[in-house]
Design an enzyme around this catalytic site. Structure first.
Site, mmCIF file in Angstrom:
data_model
loop_
_atom_site.group_PDB
_atom_site.id
_atom_site.type_symbol
_atom_site.label_atom_id
_atom_site.label_comp_id
_atom_site.label_asym_id
_atom_site.label_seq_id
_atom_site.Cartn_x
_atom_site.Cartn_y
_atom_site.Cartn_z
ATOM 1 N N GLU A 118 -0.234 29.022 53.854
ATOM 2 C CA GLU A 118 -0.844 28.461 53.177
ATOM 3 C C GLU A 118 -1.697 28.777 52.963
ATOM 4 O O GLU A 118 -3.220 29.172 53.898
ATOM 5 C CB GLU A 118 -0.664 26.991 53.380
ATOM 6 N N ASP A 216 1.298 22.934 44.815
ATOM 7 C CA ASP A 216 0.398 21.832 44.907
ATOM 8 C C ASP A 216 -0.744 21.793 43.512
ATOM 9 O O ASP A 216 -0.902 22.328 43.733
ATOM 10 C CB ASP A 216 0.672 20.640 45.459
ATOM 11 N N ARG A 379 -27.141 -6.163 16.531
ATOM 12 C CA ARG A 379 -27.540 -4.852 15.756
ATOM 13 C C ARG A 379 -28.187 -4.610 15.558
ATOM 14 O O ARG A 379 -28.887 -5.594 14.934
ATOM 15 C CB ARG A 379 -26.011 -5.219 14.639
ATOM 16 N N HIS A 779 -19.431 9.326 26.015
ATOM 17 C CA HIS A 779 -19.703 10.747 25.931
ATOM 18 C C HIS A 779 -18.864 11.435 26.947
ATOM 19 O O HIS A 779 -18.721 11.327 27.671
ATOM 20 C CB HIS A 779 -21.377 10.428 26.702
#
Length: 1120
Positions: A118, A216, A379, A779
């Site tokens: 592995e 995986d 605003r 963003h």
């Protein structure tokens, strides 16, 4: 956002399809996805290996460390898999702070192997390049790979070789496995680059004598690269983070967003919550969420979302009604609040967007009152006063409590009001109307002298400048004791700031001067006019825009206003001509689309005269941005953007729409320099900083919005160091945000004494650490990948370094004022005397928008109206015309094609004639016919006058569209290849685009023809191809639809090729000789004749064009 996580199944599918390696990759495509709806009998038929092999099953829902959580079933037979699956299906599971339900699972063959086979491999992107991590011990117990793994940085544009992999990464790998692993890692890296991955982790990767097994896998791809990778990706589904359901309303808003040039985002956090938001702007939306959470509202915050980029009234209505529908489904014992907030817009018409919200409030007024909803509005921006007035009126007429505030109120103050932390003012002070800023209120018409700003714009003498100190930046902490946030015991980690990457080209400290000249890429006339108006109020000697470049038109002149008079600005087809003729230019402002921004920017950097480039486009793939950054460093070019509004240097220069319209420029005193410089990511929040700074200090010296992408072209530190080295700057403000580590370089600069001026800093996104599941903010770069990237950690690090960090954004203005007042007190800043700027005349279109003027119509007509959803002839909708079966298709078939065409073909020709018969009096042909008729001419003369206008620019697109699409289709080009080629060649796609109609406001004529063709034509291959092209073009801009000319052109080719009456050569010949344009000429002749008869019947007199609609532009040397 750009980097989006994909499912393990999708990632492995990409790998198995596209990896190129000599290593034998085993178990290719051997996976099966199962859900509650899975038919197991059918599944085993499709995947017979499920019946014969030992298996592994695991949830595929973006869950980390599944093995340690016991969420992997290993070495099971099919029955064992089914039992394991049933025991966990729809079970609520806790992963970290997130609670979610297990729904989607992945079954794969079990690979028996010893632990030593592995390995661990990971590739991830950074600004400098891509890091490859490798560890010789993979699996569940791999531990802290960041400290244990071997690491290799592959710089931007660099290639990875097997020799380098073996030398740097595989030192602890057995010799017999090195060659296989090296080949696989190189192949994996090439796959990662080709498919625009941003993160790719395999743990474990198993290497046996048979080959390589990918067990995986976790991955993210750059979603903005879809236009490049569509052919390889196919249709990709991006699953939500574990712990958050995928709601249909989110999908609906995502679909609206995809069809719009604006930005529309919605994430549901707690549908039962009482606090709902509808915020304009990516940065502002994060700030509002932060403030709600700071004031204790995290558990009641129902949603995160934002709308920006000038959405239309209809789009805003659709967005608003979705929010109102969601929040009025369940009652809350305390009632609910809706926060309609935003920063000060740069270019969005606030009143227009508020119209959509007002419509939605009126539609939902009953449920809103029933659920005891209170609305708070704040605003600013173009025409915001009218928007606030309308919003206040709807509150009075509906009885819904609506509290309205403008720029005089701090942006997030309404959050405290909504949550009961601060009182609601009875009569908030209102700023003046937009028009009052633009009209001279004094009795004197005299324009101030051009020398009025000399005291501001000239640098002070050396005696006025404090020398650089080695002490800690900022003021004594006790002066801010009551304001600063005493956050203690915060672990910031043992992070060491990386040194800035060196660049071979030196970048200038001063980007903009009063003599700076720029070229604008793109036909952005509104932005250019805004720049010129700014130049005028700054008393510049001449405009800052020297020229424009637009590849889709020939060289010409574009008209703009310079104060009261009109001037001409040259527009060039290619960059080379513009650079050659304007050697004084050193700034380029690029409004190129996300598809063309990379190529155009790389081209511009070949010209050494260019020192600064602003890239406005959002959605440029990160890999392309990094290449731009690399070349800019080599060339010594400063990049502002991508995904930015730009920057501004008061009294000198502004980029595009930065700073908004003139009313905000004047209100924020951006026409002359102050002493405070700032840098932020958000464009909208930079305008909010302009407002805060103008109200608390002597004003802005310079401000830059570096852009919201993960890799902005220039960094916070780049600009902070410029400001540190600029004598006129006395204090610095940095508005950072969650994601990335650039703010730590500021900490290092302060500690090392490189930064000595006071730095006020706040990182937005503090709410992210309070959410149970990951939220992607507006963003692309606003996402923390590790603890040190959180806003909380960065704020604490900045505080520890000596920067001034407020408790929240709510108190940023207080901190700025305290620091500034101290600078004034100790003589560092000497405020200069205010001098009023010159007045600028108001544009006709904006005066009309504000309701200040009216103008009589030039024409009258009674036969056609094209303004609605459906074309109308003499009061009859186009659909009614077809119901009357009016047509001459059979006759036309005989006369033009010498064939008796099938009934469906005749009917189609009749339909084409009907829909092309007329399109209103404003188009050139009808205009000519009307003017000729009002001159008393006969029918033939008037009709000829109209017909002579038909050509490439008016009505001649049928042939061209048919030829372009046919050539592309017959040559085997994919639709994406066709679009990219036309873009590269600088050619328009004929038959694509409409001035009025869009994908959101479809053309009923096209829909009628499409339905008929699909139902009656034996084959529609070319039409289907054109519709695929339309999907691509409308994803860029919603009005780039397949228009009626284009539709008739491609459908006629399908008709000629498949009706059975023509050979292929004959069909192609009819297209070549112009038969298709004849359809338009014949159809439009009916309308021209109708206009002639209408003018005679109305007895209209001789037409004379009004003088005030003509610009008289004479050569300078001819004027007296």
């Amino acid at each position: 956002m750009s980097a989006k996580a994909i499912s393990e199944q999708t990632g492995k599918e990409f790998l198995y399809k596209h990896i190129c390696t000599s290593a034998a990759v085993q178990n290719r495509f051997r996976y099966a996805s199962v859900t509650a709806e899975t038919d197991w009998d059918r599944l085993t038929q499709e995947h017979p290996w499920l019946l014969t092999e030992r298996l592994v099953i695991k949830p595929d829902q973006l869950i980390k460390r599944r093995g340690k959580l016991g969420l992997v079933g290993i070495n099971l037979d099919l029955q064992g898999v089914q039992e394991w699956f049933k025991a966990r299906l729809m079970r609520e599971t806790t992963v970290g702070k997130a609670k979610g339900v297990l729904k989607n699972f992945l079954i794969e063959p079990f690979v028996e192997h010893p632990q030593e086979e592995e390995f661990y491999v990971c590739i991830y992107a950074t600004r400098e390049g891509d890091h490859v991590l490798f560890h010789h011990e993979g699996g569940v117990e791999v531990g802290d790979v960041d400290t244990k793994a071997e690491r290799l940085l592959v710089a931007v544009d660099e290639k990875l070789s097997e020799e380098r992999v073996m030398e740097k990464l595989l030192t602890h790998v057995p010799d017999e496995k090195k060659e296989v692993l090296a080949s696989f890692i190189v192949g994996l890296f090439n796959l990662y680059e080709d498919l625009y991955f941003t993160y790719l982790e395999i743990n474990p990767i198993v290497v046996t004598k048979d080959g390589v097994y990918v067990l995986d896998m976790a991955a993210k791809i750059d979603a903005t690269a879809e236009y490049i990778c569509k052919a390889k990706w196919g249709d990709v589904e991006f699953p939500p983070p574990f712990g958050r359901e995928a709601y249909p309303e989110e999908a609906y808003i995502a679909d609206l967003d995809a069809k719009s040039g604006a930005s529309l985002k919605l994430t549901l956090l707690n549908p039962r919550g009482r606090i709902w938001t509808m915020v304009a702007g990516g940065g502002a939306s994060v700030v509002y969420s932060d403030t709600i959470c700071d004031l204790g509202g995290v558990d009641e915050l129902a949603n995160y979302g934002e709308y920006s980029g000038a959405p239309s009234e209809q789009q805003t209505y659709d967005y608003a009604k979705t929010i109102l529908s969601l929040m009025t489904r369940e009652k809350h014992i305390q009632g609910k609040v809706l926060i309609i907030g935003g920063s000060i817009a740069n270019f969005t018409n606030v009143a227009a967007t508020f119209k959509g919200i007002v419509r939605a409030i009126k539609d939902y007024q009953g449920p809103l009152k029933e659920h005891e909803v209170t609305i708070f509005v704040r605003r600013g921006g173009p025409n915001y006063q009218e928007g606030l007035r309308v919003m206040g009126e709807v509150g009075k007429t509906t009885g819904i409590p609506i509290h309205v505030f403008g720029t005089e109120t701090h942006m997030t103050a309404i959050v405290g009001m909504a949550l009961g932390h601060r009182p609601i003012p009875n009569q908030p002070p209102m700023d003046a109307h937009t028009a009052n800023f633009l009209l001279n209120a004094s009795n004197s018409a005299m324009t101030p002298a051009t020398t009025r700003t000399a005291s501001f714009s000239e640098p002070r003498t050396s005696s006025d400048v404090n020398p650089a100190k080695k002490s800690k930046a900022g003021l004594p902490a006790d002066s801010l004791h009551s304001i600063l946030w005493p956050l203690k015991n915060m672990v910031t980690g043992d992070w060491k700031a990386q040194a800035s990457s060196g660049c071979s080209g030196a970048k200038p400290t001063t980007l903009f001067r009063k003599q700076t000249k720029a070229i604008v890429w793109g036909m952005q006339t509104r932005a250019v006019q805004g720049m010129m108006d700014f130049d005028y109020v700054c008393s510049r000697d001449d405009p800052s825009v020297a020229a424009m470049v637009y590849p889709f038109t020939g060289d010409h002149k574009q008209k703009f206003y310079w104060g009261h008079k009109e001037i001409l600005v040259p527009v060039y087809k290619n960059m080379a001509d513009a650079m050659k003729k304007h050697p004084e230019v050193d700034v380029l402002i690029s409004f190129a689309s996300l598809r063309s921004a990379f190529d155009s920017t790389m081209e511009v950097m070949q010209y050494p005269q260019i020192h600064t480039i602003a890239i406005i486009a959002e959605g440029i793939p990160e890999a392309q941005t990094r290449k731009i950054i690399k070349m800019a460093d080599e060339k010594g070019v400063t990049i502002i953007g991508p995904a930015t509004v730009g920057g501004i240097k008061p009294g000198c220069f502004k980029i595009g729409n930065t700073g908004g319209m003139l009313d905000n420029i004047l209100a924020s005193k951006l026409y002359r320099p102050g002493s405070v410089a700032y840098v932020s990511r958000s464009g909208g929040m930079s305008n909010e900083l302009n407002n805060i700074i103008s109200r608390t200090t002597d004003g802005v010296y310079e401000g830059v919005a570096i852009g919201g992408d993960r890799y902005p072209g220039s960094t916070f530190m780049d600009h902070v160091l410029r400001y540190q080295d600029t004598p006129g700057v006395k204090m610095i403000i940095v508005l950072g945000e969650i994601g990335g580590t650039e703010e730590y370089k500021i900490c290092q600069g302060i500690r090392e004494g490189r930064i000595t001026k006071p730095v006020v800093c706040w990182c937005i996104g503090t709410c992210a650490t309070m959410f149970a599941s990951e939220v992607q903010f507006g963003h692309a770069g606003a996402c923390a990948n590790q603890a040190s990237e959180t806003a909380v950690a960065k704020n604490q690090a900045l505080r520890d370094a000596g920067a001034y960090v407020p408790k929240s954004f709510d108190e940023l203005g207080d901190v700025v004022k305290t620091v500034y007042d101290e600078l004034v007190a100790n003589g560092t800043v000497i405020p200069a005397q205010e001098v009023p700027p010159p007045t600028v005349p108001m544009d006709y279109s904006w005066a009309r928008e504000l309701g200040l003027i009216r103008k009589p119509a030039s024409f009258m007509t009674s036969i056609c109206d094209e303004r609605g959803q459906e074309l109308i002839y003499a009061g009859m909708p186009i659909t009614e015309v077809f119901k009357e079966e009016m047509g001459l298709g059979g006759v036309l078939g005989l006369l033009w094609f010498q064939r008796r065409l099938p009934r469906y073909a005749c009917q189609f020709i009749e339909m084409c004639l009907m829909v092309t018969a007329d399109h209103g009096p404003a188009v050139s042909g009808a205009h000519n016919t009307i003017v000729c008729a009002r001159a008393g001419k006969d029918l033939i003369s008037c009709l000829t006058s109209g017909l002579l206008t038909i050509g490439d620019r008016f009505g001649g697109a049928l042939d061209a569209a048919a030829k372009q699409f046919s050539k592309a289709f017959d040559s085997g080009m994919l639709p994406m290849e066709f679009v990219n080629k036309m873009k590269k060649d600088g050619k328009l796609i004929m038959g694509i685009g409409h001035r009025v109609k869009s994908i959101n406001n479809p053309d009923m004529r096209v829909q009628i023809l499409k339905d008929y063709v699909k139902q009656n034509f034996p084959s529609t291959q070319l039409l289907d191809y054109a519709l695929d092209v339309e999907k691509i073009t409308t994803s860029k801009k919603p009005n780039l639809i397949l228009n009626v000319d284009g539709f008739i052109g491609v459908a006629f080719v399908d008709l000629l090729r498949t009706c059975g009456g023509f050979t292929r050569d004959e069909a192609d010949e009819f297209v070549e000789i112009g038969a298709l344009n004849g359809i338009f000429v014949l159809g439009r002749s009916m309308g021209f004749i109708g206009h002639y008869l209408d003018q005679k019947r109305l007895k209209q007199g001789l037409y004379r064009h009004p003088w005030d609609d003509i610009s008289y532009v004479l050569p300078e040397h001819m004027s007296m």
